[in-house]
Enzyme design. Structure first.
Site, mmCIF file in Angstrom:
data_model
loop_
_atom_site.group_PDB
_atom_site.id
_atom_site.type_symbol
_atom_site.label_atom_id
_atom_site.label_comp_id
_atom_site.label_asym_id
_atom_site.label_seq_id
_atom_site.Cartn_x
_atom_site.Cartn_y
_atom_site.Cartn_z
ATOM 1 N N HIS A 252 7.698 -60.751 -15.104
ATOM 2 C CA HIS A 252 8.257 -61.671 -14.117
ATOM 3 C C HIS A 252 8.120 -63.085 -14.690
ATOM 4 O O HIS A 252 7.189 -63.365 -15.451
ATOM 5 C CB HIS A 252 7.419 -61.528 -12.842
ATOM 6 N N ASP B 56 -1.228 -58.797 -14.148
ATOM 7 C CA ASP B 56 -0.453 -59.280 -13.006
ATOM 8 C C ASP B 56 -0.266 -58.098 -12.048
ATOM 9 O O ASP B 56 0.565 -57.220 -12.276
ATOM 10 C CB ASP B 56 0.895 -59.810 -13.514
ATOM 11 N N GLN C 125 2.714 -56.572 -7.870
ATOM 12 C CA GLN C 125 3.448 -55.449 -7.273
ATOM 13 C C GLN C 125 2.567 -54.233 -7.018
ATOM 14 O O GLN C 125 3.051 -53.243 -6.466
ATOM 15 C CB GLN C 125 4.630 -55.033 -8.166
ATOM 16 N N LYS D 197 2.708 -59.756 -0.572
ATOM 17 C CA LYS D 197 3.354 -58.484 -0.930
ATOM 18 C C LYS D 197 2.459 -57.305 -0.536
ATOM 19 O O LYS D 197 2.824 -56.158 -0.713
ATOM 20 C CB LYS D 197 3.647 -58.442 -2.423
ATOM 21 N N CYS E 81 13.842 -62.622 -10.930
ATOM 22 C CA CYS E 81 12.915 -63.449 -11.724
ATOM 23 C C CYS E 81 12.483 -62.726 -13.002
ATOM 24 O O CYS E 81 11.304 -62.816 -13.408
ATOM 25 C CB CYS E 81 11.687 -63.862 -10.915
HETATM 26 N N1 PMP Z 1 4.559 -61.090 -10.706
HETATM 27 C C1 PMP Z 1 5.349 -60.129 -10.235
HETATM 28 C C2 PMP Z 1 5.420 -58.822 -10.949
HETATM 29 C C3 PMP Z 1 6.087 -60.348 -9.076
HETATM 30 O O1 PMP Z 1 6.879 -59.368 -8.600
HETATM 31 C C4 PMP Z 1 5.980 -61.588 -8.414
HETATM 32 C C5 PMP Z 1 6.770 -61.883 -7.147
HETATM 33 N N2 PMP Z 1 8.093 -61.479 -7.179
HETATM 34 C C6 PMP Z 1 5.135 -62.558 -8.953
HETATM 35 C C7 PMP Z 1 4.435 -62.280 -10.089
HETATM 36 C C8 PMP Z 1 4.977 -63.913 -8.315
HETATM 37 O O2 PMP Z 1 4.428 -63.793 -7.041
HETATM 38 P P1 PMP Z 1 4.449 -65.054 -6.031
HETATM 39 O O3 PMP Z 1 5.877 -65.480 -5.935
HETATM 40 O O4 PMP Z 1 3.923 -64.478 -4.765
HETATM 41 O O5 PMP Z 1 3.573 -66.101 -6.622
#
Ligand code: PMP
Length: 418
Positions: free
Chosen positions: A132, A209, A212, A235, A375
């Protein structure tokens, strides 16, 4: 109506888990019932979390660690309770290793900045092609500031990381490996414990990270074996504007703070300051106390249902969705074919309907999905498509949500075939 291949999960497929505790799921879109298939973007919130948010603002609403009064003490206790609950939930060895942040993105920026002083020009950071942007751009910014090299574990055509390349990629100059636990596009669940283990043997720091996976896959900091684990509350059935950086307190000691200001100091002079102990050193300014006060209610629900049961349910929904989408024909479905190898989401490309058009038509069916690059632009370039449509699941997802998705895709194809 179809049956899942996994007979033990058929019951929860029909009803979801604890679906009636999520008030928003009872709303409609136009005259259609809502079919919420965008949990990977943000999960819906159970009533208990909403009540805890309101409770905080109605009864406490004070800043933390300031003021010797009942309100401030209760707010501080609620905030610190969140830290302890998160530590216990993810198996962190010490609550002092849990930094409360605004989300996974903030946690990763904190890390990329905090490690800067340990790195020299020419040092390498190893990421993967499926990251991401939140686990890519902060490292790019760091690399630019410090003259570092970024390297990437490639993604194989089956959606798995090509770990055969690891020996050559973990080089003499590799200092940090940062990778996603469960991909937000492919769904792939990466063998993070193996990567962390192989990195540790070479004295390389690992970052996982878990944006998810927290709340969706069983998550255990000690079992993952990484130095740093990051995730967002929103999430995992909690409020927005709250996230965590989990580490051993000794590992946090090695980081420089990113933000300066109130709360993160011990002693301030006009010319210089000293920092508070970890983890408060990384929590400058007024935090999202209400969100922190409410998140334990989400953890309560996850623990009540049990992480393995949530995982089984989401895997069964994913298996059912994969079957149905495959039966439609003509779609390219990304990520591992086996639902056991992936988290609760499916991304696909339909050559007949662009993802943006598809999501607009699905919305008319009450079906909420995500269309775009999610993203993860470099990953989409690797896949050779500008965008995908992503359906993502949570503990509350039911079979009829998937059936509505399939009906919506059929309808969209009719519209665009005209
Ligand atoms: N890493 C991953 C794998 C994600 O899916 C996301 C959110 N789409 C993020 C990081 C970033 O999370 P946040 O927008 O809540 O900071």
């Amino acid at each position: 109506m179809r049956q899942s291949g996994r007979s033990t999960d058929v019951d929860s497929l029909a009803t979801g888990l604890a679906r009636d505790r999520f008030p928003l799921l009872a709303r409609t879109i136009g005259d259609r019932p809502l079919h919420y298939l965008d949990t990977a973007a943000t999960s819906q919130k159970p009533e208990a979390v909403l009540a805890a948010l309101a409770h905080f603002y109605r009864h406490q609403n004070a800043n933390v660690h300031r003021g010797l009064n009942t309100l401030a003490e209760e707010a501080t206790e609620a905030y610190e309770r969140c830290r302890r609950r998160v530590a216990g939930w993810v198996g962190a060895p010490d609550a002092a290793g849990v930094v409360i942040t605004r989300g996974a993105t903030s946690s990763l920026n904190l890390l990329a900045h905090g490690l800067e002083h340990l790195l020299l020009p020419g040092d390498e950071i190893l990421l993967t092609e499926m990251e991401h942007h939140a686990n890519l751009v902060p490292w790019q910014m760091l690399a630019r500031r410090r003259g570092l090299q970024l390297r990437f574990i490639p993604v194989r055509d089956d959606g798995e990381l090509d770990l055969d390349r690891l020996p050559e990629l973990l080089g003499e100059r590799t200092r940090v490996v940062s990778l996603v636990h469960a991909s937000n596009v492919l769904g792939t669940v990466n063998p993070v414990a193996e990567v962390a283990d192989r990195s540790r043997q070479r004295g390389i720091l690992t970052v996982v990270d878990a944006a998810q996976s927290a709340g969706h896959l069983p998550l255990d900091f000690a079992a993952v074996g990484a130095d740093f684990l990051v995730f967002s509350a929103h999430k995992a059935y909690g409020p927005m504007g709250l996230g965590f950086l989990v580490a051993r307190p000794e590992a946090l000691e090695r980081l420089e703070p990113l933000e300066g200001g109130g709360e993160m100091i011990e002693w301030v002079d006009l010319e210089s300051s000293t920092w508070a102990e970890v983890p408060r050193r990384f929590e400058a300014g007024t935090p999202n106390v209400a969100a922190a006060a409410a998140f334990p209610a989400a953890i309560d629900l996850i623990e009540e249902l049990g992480a393995p049961a949530i995982r089984r349910h989401e895997a069964a929904v994913t298996a059912y969705a994969l079957d149905c989408l495959q039966d439609l024909g003509g779609l390219t479905i990304y990520g591992p074919a086996d639902s056991e190898r992936r988290g609760g989401l499916v991304s696909f490309w339909d050559p007949l309907v662009h993802p943006h058009d598809l999501s607009t038509i699905l919305d008319r069916h009450g079906v909420v999905v995500r269309a775009g690059h999610h993203c993860a632009q470099p990953l989409h370039r690797r896949l050779g498509v500008p965008a995908t449509t992503r359906a993502s699941f949570g503990l509350y997802t039911r079979r009829d949500d998937i059936d509505a998705l399939i009906e919506g895709i059929r309808d969209a194809r009719k519209v665009f075939a005209r």
